[in-house]
Design an enzyme around this catalytic site. Structure first.
Site, PDB file in Angstrom:
ATOM      1  CB  VAL A  64      -0.975   0.030   1.198  1.00  0.00           C
ATOM      2  CG1 VAL A  64      -1.971  -1.113   1.110  1.00  0.00           C
ATOM      3  CG2 VAL A  64      -0.229   0.013   2.529  1.00  0.00           C
ATOM      4  CG  ASN A  90      -6.514  -3.559   9.233  1.00  0.00           C
ATOM      5  OD1 ASN A  90      -6.783  -3.308  10.404  1.00  0.00           O
ATOM      6  ND2 ASN A  90      -5.796  -4.630   8.873  1.00  0.00           N
ATOM      7  CB  SER A 143      -3.532   2.208  17.844  1.00  0.00           C
ATOM      8  OG  SER A 143      -3.023   1.759  19.079  1.00  0.00           O
ATOM      9  CE1 TYR A 156       1.229   0.252  15.310  1.00  0.00           C
ATOM     10  CE2 TYR A 156       0.277   1.048  17.367  1.00  0.00           C
ATOM     11  CZ  TYR A 156       0.205   0.261  16.232  1.00  0.00           C
ATOM     12  OH  TYR A 156      -0.916  -0.514  16.031  1.00  0.00           O
ATOM     13  CB  ALA A 157       2.034   6.867  19.698  1.00  0.00           C
ATOM     14  CB  ALA A 158       3.860   9.908  15.725  1.00  0.00           C
ATOM     15  CE  LYS A 160      -1.934   1.829  13.745  1.00  0.00           C
ATOM     16  NZ  LYS A 160      -2.709   1.279  12.595  1.00  0.00           N
TER      17      LYS A 160
END
Length: 250
Positions: A64, A90, A143, A156-158, A160
């Protein structure tokens, strides 16, 4: 009549875990499902599961994060199914729990390339047909980490968190065409991506301590929320983030 009968749904990152559960659930409710993953074997396994249960599905193999692959594979799949009416962005990759000063630049680039750019490329590929019909659903996977729930794993947090912002921005921009854009922000879920945590006693204790329901979700519990957002029951909902997280974030 099944609630999604006659609809075409495309789910990215659908070769396992939450993506696979999304596909199986949407198909069980009548949708024809385009199963995207970079992992060809995983995508075909998902297709086989759906067809074995009497549903309709076609594989769509693409990274993707690469626009040429997205455009080519999405177009080929839609020649079989018709235009996509439900897009579930996703696809994602594990973030790890790396301290900020130890984060690798290439890891940052790959995280944002798959999670954020990937969602943008996939949405761009299906948007013209949605606008032409004045109808569409886009469901993004964020998330609870986007809400600052974990002390490490900021990349990962940034990424999401960016998905939450995209969801709200697209909801406003696409509303004139009756295209509804929402997100799910799962908490802790038992997936192949997090399988190693299942045997970690410290992690299991953390789940019992921080999650009021004292367990992780299974992918089907996330997929039913996605199916709701794809259905007519959510016809007046856009720009929202639903978070099935067992009460960890309230």
């Amino acid at each position: 009549m099944q609630p999604l009968q006659g609809k075409v749904a495309l789910v990215t990152g659908a070769g396992s875990g939450i993506g696979r559960a999304n596909c199986v659930t949407l198909a069980s409710r009548g949708a024809t499902v385009i199963v995207n993953d970079i992992d060809e074997a995983g995508a075909h396994e998902t297709v086989t599961l759906i067809r074995a249960a009497g549903g309709m599905a076609v594989p769509c193999i693409a990274d993707v994060a690469k626009s040429d692959e997205v455009e080519r594979s999405f177009a080929a799949a839609q020649r079989e199914t018709g235009p996509v009416q439900i897009l579930v962005n996703n696809a994602g990759i594990p973030g790890g729990m790396t301290a900020f000063e130890n984060i690798d630049e290439m890891a940052v680039d790959r995280m944002f390339s798959v999670t954020v750019k990937g969602a943008m490329l996939c949405t761009r590929a299906v948007l013209p047909a949605m606008k032409q019909r004045c109808d569409g659903r886009i469901i993004n996977t964020s998330s609870i980490t986007a809400f600052g729930t974990h002390p490490r794993g900021c990349v990962y947090a940034a990424a999401k968190g960016a998905i939450v912002s995209l969801t709200r921005a697209w909801a406003r921009e696409f509303a004139p065409w009756n295209i509804l854009v929402n997100a799910v922000a799962p908490g802790r879920v038992e997936t192949p991506m997090s399988a190693r945590l299942s045997s970690d006693p410290a992690y299991q204790e953390e789940v019992r301590r921080r999650v009021p329901l004292r367990r992780r979700a299974v992918p089907d519990e996330i997929a039913t929320v996605v199916a709701f957002l794809a259905s007519a029951d959510a016809s007046y909902m856009t720009g929202q983030v639903l978070s099935p997280n067992g009460g960890e974030v309230m």
